[in-house]
Motif scaffolding. Structure first.
Motif, PDB file in Angstrom:
ATOM      1  N   GLU A  51       0.836  -1.201   0.000  1.00  0.00           N
ATOM      2  CA  GLU A  51       0.000   0.000   0.000  1.00  0.00           C
ATOM      3  C   GLU A  51       0.870   1.250   0.000  1.00  0.00           C
ATOM      4  O   GLU A  51       1.886   1.314   0.702  1.00  0.00           O
ATOM      5  CB  GLU A  51      -0.888   0.004   1.242  1.00  0.00           C
ATOM      6  CG  GLU A  51      -2.287  -0.495   0.967  1.00  0.00           C
ATOM      7  CD  GLU A  51      -3.167  -0.406   2.199  1.00  0.00           C
ATOM      8  OE1 GLU A  51      -2.806   0.298   3.155  1.00  0.00           O
ATOM      9  OE2 GLU A  51      -4.205  -1.057   2.200  1.00  0.00           O
ATOM     10  N   CYS A  52       0.436   2.226  -0.771  1.00  0.00           N
ATOM     11  CA  CYS A  52       1.118   3.505  -0.759  1.00  0.00           C
ATOM     12  C   CYS A  52       0.893   4.155   0.610  1.00  0.00           C
ATOM     13  O   CYS A  52      -0.238   4.232   1.080  1.00  0.00           O
ATOM     14  CB  CYS A  52       0.562   4.399  -1.872  1.00  0.00           C
ATOM     15  SG  CYS A  52       1.158   6.097  -1.756  1.00  0.00           S
ATOM     16  N   PRO A  53       1.959   4.614   1.276  1.00  0.00           N
ATOM     17  CA  PRO A  53       1.792   5.209   2.607  1.00  0.00           C
ATOM     18  C   PRO A  53       1.050   6.542   2.568  1.00  0.00           C
ATOM     19  O   PRO A  53       0.601   7.028   3.605  1.00  0.00           O
ATOM     20  CB  PRO A  53       3.230   5.379   3.104  1.00  0.00           C
ATOM     21  CG  PRO A  53       4.080   5.378   1.883  1.00  0.00           C
ATOM     22  CD  PRO A  53       3.366   4.545   0.860  1.00  0.00           C
ATOM     23  N   TYR A  54       0.916   7.135   1.394  1.00  0.00           N
ATOM     24  CA  TYR A  54       0.284   8.452   1.300  1.00  0.00           C
ATOM     25  C   TYR A  54      -1.185   8.374   0.902  1.00  0.00           C
ATOM     26  O   TYR A  54      -2.036   9.015   1.514  1.00  0.00           O
ATOM     27  CB  TYR A  54       1.054   9.335   0.305  1.00  0.00           C
ATOM     28  CG  TYR A  54       2.514   9.456   0.662  1.00  0.00           C
ATOM     29  CD1 TYR A  54       2.909  10.204   1.766  1.00  0.00           C
ATOM     30  CD2 TYR A  54       3.489   8.804  -0.088  1.00  0.00           C
ATOM     31  CE1 TYR A  54       4.237  10.297   2.114  1.00  0.00           C
ATOM     32  CE2 TYR A  54       4.825   8.897   0.242  1.00  0.00           C
ATOM     33  CZ  TYR A  54       5.202   9.643   1.344  1.00  0.00           C
ATOM     34  OH  TYR A  54       6.512   9.744   1.693  1.00  0.00           O
ATOM     35  N   CYS A  55      -1.479   7.582  -0.147  1.00  0.00           N
ATOM     36  CA  CYS A  55      -2.858   7.552  -0.625  1.00  0.00           C
ATOM     37  C   CYS A  55      -3.525   6.200  -0.380  1.00  0.00           C
ATOM     38  O   CYS A  55      -4.705   6.029  -0.673  1.00  0.00           O
ATOM     39  CB  CYS A  55      -2.919   7.897  -2.107  1.00  0.00           C
ATOM     40  SG  CYS A  55      -2.117   6.690  -3.173  1.00  0.00           S
ATOM     41  N   ALA A  56      -2.756   5.227   0.145  1.00  0.00           N
ATOM     42  CA  ALA A  56      -3.287   3.917   0.509  1.00  0.00           C
ATOM     43  C   ALA A  56      -3.777   3.106  -0.686  1.00  0.00           C
ATOM     44  O   ALA A  56      -4.491   2.122  -0.520  1.00  0.00           O
ATOM     45  CB  ALA A  56      -4.382   4.048   1.556  1.00  0.00           C
ATOM     46  N   VAL A 115       7.849   5.367  -7.293  1.00  0.00           N
ATOM     47  CA  VAL A 115       6.917   6.489  -7.330  1.00  0.00           C
ATOM     48  C   VAL A 115       5.504   5.918  -7.388  1.00  0.00           C
ATOM     49  O   VAL A 115       5.232   4.985  -8.133  1.00  0.00           O
ATOM     50  CB  VAL A 115       7.185   7.381  -8.567  1.00  0.00           C
ATOM     51  CG1 VAL A 115       6.146   8.491  -8.669  1.00  0.00           C
ATOM     52  CG2 VAL A 115       8.590   7.965  -8.510  1.00  0.00           C
ATOM     53  N   CYS A 116       4.605   6.447  -6.594  1.00  0.00           N
ATOM     54  CA  CYS A 116       3.224   5.970  -6.608  1.00  0.00           C
ATOM     55  C   CYS A 116       2.545   6.416  -7.892  1.00  0.00           C
ATOM     56  O   CYS A 116       2.606   7.595  -8.244  1.00  0.00           O
ATOM     57  CB  CYS A 116       2.474   6.518  -5.392  1.00  0.00           C
ATOM     58  SG  CYS A 116       0.722   6.088  -5.417  1.00  0.00           S
ATOM     59  N   LYS A 117       1.880   5.460  -8.559  1.00  0.00           N
ATOM     60  CA  LYS A 117       1.232   5.805  -9.823  1.00  0.00           C
ATOM     61  C   LYS A 117      -0.104   6.497  -9.584  1.00  0.00           C
ATOM     62  O   LYS A 117      -0.712   7.019 -10.504  1.00  0.00           O
ATOM     63  CB  LYS A 117       1.044   4.556 -10.673  1.00  0.00           C
ATOM     64  CG  LYS A 117       0.059   3.553 -10.088  1.00  0.00           C
ATOM     65  CD  LYS A 117      -0.152   2.418 -11.071  1.00  0.00           C
ATOM     66  CE  LYS A 117      -1.098   1.377 -10.468  1.00  0.00           C
ATOM     67  NZ  LYS A 117      -1.374   0.294 -11.415  1.00  0.00           N
ATOM     68  N   HIS A 118      -0.563   6.483  -8.356  1.00  0.00           N
ATOM     69  CA  HIS A 118      -1.859   7.088  -8.051  1.00  0.00           C
ATOM     70  C   HIS A 118      -1.720   8.552  -7.613  1.00  0.00           C
ATOM     71  O   HIS A 118      -2.404   9.419  -8.107  1.00  0.00           O
ATOM     72  CB  HIS A 118      -2.582   6.288  -6.973  1.00  0.00           C
ATOM     73  CG  HIS A 118      -2.838   4.870  -7.391  1.00  0.00           C
ATOM     74  ND1 HIS A 118      -3.849   4.514  -8.239  1.00  0.00           N
ATOM     75  CD2 HIS A 118      -2.172   3.733  -7.087  1.00  0.00           C
ATOM     76  CE1 HIS A 118      -3.809   3.211  -8.433  1.00  0.00           C
ATOM     77  NE2 HIS A 118      -2.809   2.711  -7.748  1.00  0.00           N
ATOM     78  N   CYS A 119      -0.796   8.783  -6.660  1.00  0.00           N
ATOM     79  CA  CYS A 119      -0.664  10.151  -6.158  1.00  0.00           C
ATOM     80  C   CYS A 119       0.638  10.798  -6.622  1.00  0.00           C
ATOM     81  O   CYS A 119       0.834  11.989  -6.423  1.00  0.00           O
ATOM     82  CB  CYS A 119      -0.773  10.178  -4.633  1.00  0.00           C
ATOM     83  SG  CYS A 119       0.552   9.291  -3.793  1.00  0.00           S
ATOM     84  N   GLY A 120       1.544   9.991  -7.213  1.00  0.00           N
ATOM     85  CA  GLY A 120       2.757  10.554  -7.793  1.00  0.00           C
ATOM     86  C   GLY A 120       3.853  10.868  -6.792  1.00  0.00           C
ATOM     87  O   GLY A 120       4.858  11.478  -7.152  1.00  0.00           O
TER      88      GLY A 120
HETATM   89 ZN   LIG Z   1       0.015   7.076  -3.533  1.00  0.00          ZN
END
Ligand SMILES: [Zn+2]
Length: 97
Positions: free
Chosen positions: A68-73, A82-87
């Motif tokens: 899980e992305c720690p920022y946007c989950a 790099v998260c592909k959802h929140c960048g």
């Molecule tokens: Zn994210």
């Protein structure tokens, strides 16, 4: 005729249970074995559904590969930097000992 019907039901049930364990179509095997009980042997010979197995392996692999992305989950690959959802940049995971 009664005996035949009973055999069909018993074998059909056994086949549906076995089909469920093998990851096959339960209803299909129940009907087939009900109509023609010797088909039960075919199910036994076929064994586990090979098409189903890679699917379960893929699922296990997906569980291992994703985190899980720690920022946007959102679910992202563990290898992602790099998260592909929140960048946002993903911090490298601490090593578990
Ligand atoms: Zn994210």
């Amino acid at each position: 005729m009664h005996f035949y019907l009973l055999t069909g039901i018993v074998v059909g049930f056994a086949a549906s249970i076995l089909a469920g364990r093998y990851g096959r179509n339960v209803n299909f095997w129940f009907v087939v074995c009900f109509i023609f009980p010797p088909t039960f042997l075919v199910l036994l010979a076929l064994g586990e559904n090979q098409e189903c197995m890679p699917d379960m392996q893929n699922q296990a692999q997906a569980m291992n590969e994703y985190t899980e992305c720690p920022y946007c989950a959102e679910r992202i690959k563990k290898k992602a930097k790099v998260c592909k959802h929140c960048g946002r940049d993903i911090p490298p995971k601490e090593i578990n000992i």
